[in-house]
Enzyme design. Structure first.
Site, PDB file in Angstrom:
ATOM      1  N   GLU A   1       0.824  -1.218   0.000  1.00  0.00           N
ATOM      2  CA  GLU A   1       0.000   0.000   0.000  1.00  0.00           C
ATOM      3  C   GLU A   1       0.856   1.265   0.000  1.00  0.00           C
ATOM      4  O   GLU A   1       0.732   2.126   0.881  1.00  0.00           O
ATOM      5  CB  GLU A   1      -0.964   0.001   1.187  1.00  0.00           C
ATOM      6  CG  GLU A   1      -1.958  -1.136   1.106  1.00  0.00           C
ATOM      7  CD  GLU A   1      -3.133  -1.020   2.059  1.00  0.00           C
ATOM      8  OE1 GLU A   1      -4.180  -1.603   1.781  1.00  0.00           O
ATOM      9  OE2 GLU A   1      -3.006  -0.363   3.097  1.00  0.00           O
TER      10      GLU A   1
ATOM     11  N   GLU B   1      -5.595  -8.047  -1.600  1.00  0.00           N
ATOM     12  CA  GLU B   1      -6.308  -7.891  -0.326  1.00  0.00           C
ATOM     13  C   GLU B   1      -7.738  -7.506  -0.625  1.00  0.00           C
ATOM     14  O   GLU B   1      -7.981  -6.651  -1.484  1.00  0.00           O
ATOM     15  CB  GLU B   1      -5.701  -6.789   0.549  1.00  0.00           C
ATOM     16  CG  GLU B   1      -4.409  -7.135   1.205  1.00  0.00           C
ATOM     17  CD  GLU B   1      -3.953  -6.076   2.201  1.00  0.00           C
ATOM     18  OE1 GLU B   1      -4.804  -5.407   2.807  1.00  0.00           O
ATOM     19  OE2 GLU B   1      -2.732  -5.934   2.340  1.00  0.00           O
TER      20      GLU B   1
END
Ligand code: BG6
Length: 478
Positions: free
Chosen positions: A175, A377
């Protein structure tokens, strides 16, 4: 059959959220180890000086460090083709700046990789997932400093060399675009300006200049890591990893549409344009200037970025939001900001559930970059209850995942090249944003609680059997 026959079904975890053994076998302290437990509405704290009587969830997490064989056997029972996990940087370089790696750390992950391969499970390894060695924060405020590029590359060289021939897929930074928001400064970048006093995780003093300079260093490091990986093993495939935060204009007012475009550029494209296209986007100059950021870009950096583009794009997808130019209060749970969408339900943590946003995300990224994609995810954080008969009937999680997989399949029909799907927290673990156990994502329940009790036993939820069937039928029977 919609999905390819070699589709990478699996699940995802991160070392700091599942391993525990925070100080064992030579491991150094990482930034996640200085974060206390918290809960929704009550921020976890960052304590640069560790407090003797405070609960730090990463210390034991779910004991995956000791129980990885049992856990991987359960993943294999579900039929996993792929396991996304991260290496704790501070297990390999405890302080971050050592010349030689810690053999015990390297050996541990070799055992994890071998255990995956035993079942035909493809390892997908995140190199840096929210746990910069705290030693580097103390030494140079981590990614604020250009020295981090060398520390990171030493770490990459150690693992790329050691696991050559066993691993194919790597992701540089988890991320990475979380650093486009203040929340990413500590966990993602290891930036902490007060090394003496505790601060609230959700309320850190913010210096955009540091975050964006840090991102520039990370971009250069990521590009050099891609090149290094290809040199060490031409079979290595290296991806980025971003949060895709689907966003819609709140209304058709052109100001809302422009606000949405700005949001997309800031959060969804800024980092990925650099990592996938090899150069800063045209909008970056004005955007940075308006934030008062002046980047120090060294001669040669542009060339490095150009020559180190990623092989594939991966992202997390949990929710969407709406953007408006008007001064309306944001949704409480949405980490990257925005206001709630009146058409969508929310999880108990205020994350708005939007399966169609995943189809939108996949199409948007594929249209823009044309690279293979992987959803690494996705999932529903929820409070699970063990029934009197010991069963855990998490139908809400099954519904969430089913709807998202349906939309993934729609995107594939739209023409997207989708490599795989690894839902988050395939086994319950510690939440990253709130530092609690109560926010569970897993197919496997772990008997561990926020008051520090629990025996860490693993129990199969209803979703365990459902996901097993999904994998077996390659997503045909949902
Ligand atoms: C992503 C992170 O932000 O989302 C994970 O990569 C994190 O580390 C996951 O755990 C879910 O967020 P949370 O806050 O519910 O744990």
């Amino acid at each position: 059959m919609v999905l390819s026959k070699d589709f990478l079904w699996g699940g995802a975890t991160a070392a700091n959220q599942c391993e525990g053994a925070w100080d064992r076998d030579g491991k150094g302290i990482s930034v996640s180890d200085i974060c206390t437990g918290g809960k929704f509405g009550q921020s976890k704290r960052i304590t640069p000086v560790l407090e003797p009587d405070t609960f730090y969830p990463s210390r034991e997490a779910i004991q995956h460090y000791d129980r990885f064989r049992e856990d991987i056997a359960l993943f294999a029972e579900m039929g996993f083709k792929c396991y996304r996990f991260s290496i704790a940087w501070a297990r390999i370089f405890p302080n971050g700046d050592e010349a030689q790696p810690n053999e015990a750390g390297l050996r541990h992950y070799e055992e994890v990789i071998d255990e995956c391969l035993k079942y035909g499970i493809e390892p997908l390894i995140t190199i840096s997932h929210y746990e910069v060695p705290f030693g580097l924060t103390k030494k140079c405020n981590a990614w604020v400093s250009r020295d981090m590029i060398d520390y990171f590359l030493n770490y990459c060289r150690a693992i790329f060399t050691r696991y050559k021939g066993k691993v194919k897929y790597w992701l540089t930074f988890n991320e990475i675009n979380s650093a486009s928001a203040p929340m990413g400064a500590l966990l993602n970048q290891g930036i902490l300006n007060d090394l003496e006093h505790p601060t609230e995780f959700m309320n850190q003093p913010d210096i955009p200049q540091q975050r964006y300079q840090g991102l520039h260093h990370m971009f250069v490091a990521s590009a050099l890591a891609v090149q290094m990986a290809h040199e060490i093993d031409p079979n290595y495939r290296v991806g980025n990893m971003m949060i895709y935060s689907a966003s819609y204009p709140l209304t058709c007012d052109p100001d809302d549409v422009l606000a949405c475009q700005h949001y997309n550029r800031l959060y969804n494209y800024y980092c990925t344009d650099v990592q996938a296209r090899g150069a800063y986007p045209a909008f970056a100059a004005r955007m940075l200037e308006e934030m008062g950021v002046k980047l120090d870009v060294q001669p040669g950096d542009a060339e490095i970025l150009k020559n180190g583009t990623v092989d594939f794009i991966t992202f997390s997808y949990y929710m969407s939001s709406c953007q408006t130019a008007k001064d309306i209060k944001g949704g409480e749970g949405n980490i990257l900001g925005g206001v709630p969408n009146p058409n969508l339900p929310s999880s108990d943590w205020g994350w708005q559930i939007d399966p169609k946003g995943l189809r939108y995300a996949l199409n948007d990224l594929y249209d823009r970059y044309g690279l293979p994609l992987m959803v690494v995810e996705n999932g529903l954080g929820a409070k699970d209850v063990i029934g009197a008969d010991g069963s855990i009937n998490d139908d809400y999680r099954i519904d969430y995942l089913r709807q998202h997989i349906e939309q993934m399949k729609e995107a594939v029909k739209d023409g997207v090249d989708l490599m795989g799907y690894t839902p988050w927290g395939c086994i319950d673990l510690v939440s990253a944003s709130t530092g609690e156990y109560a926010k569970r994502y897993g197919f496997i329940y772990v008997r561990r609680y926020d008051d520090g009790t629990g025996d860490f036993a693993r129990l199969k939820k209803k979703s365990f059997y459902w996901y097993q069937k999904v994998i077996k039928t390659n997503g045909e029977d949902l």
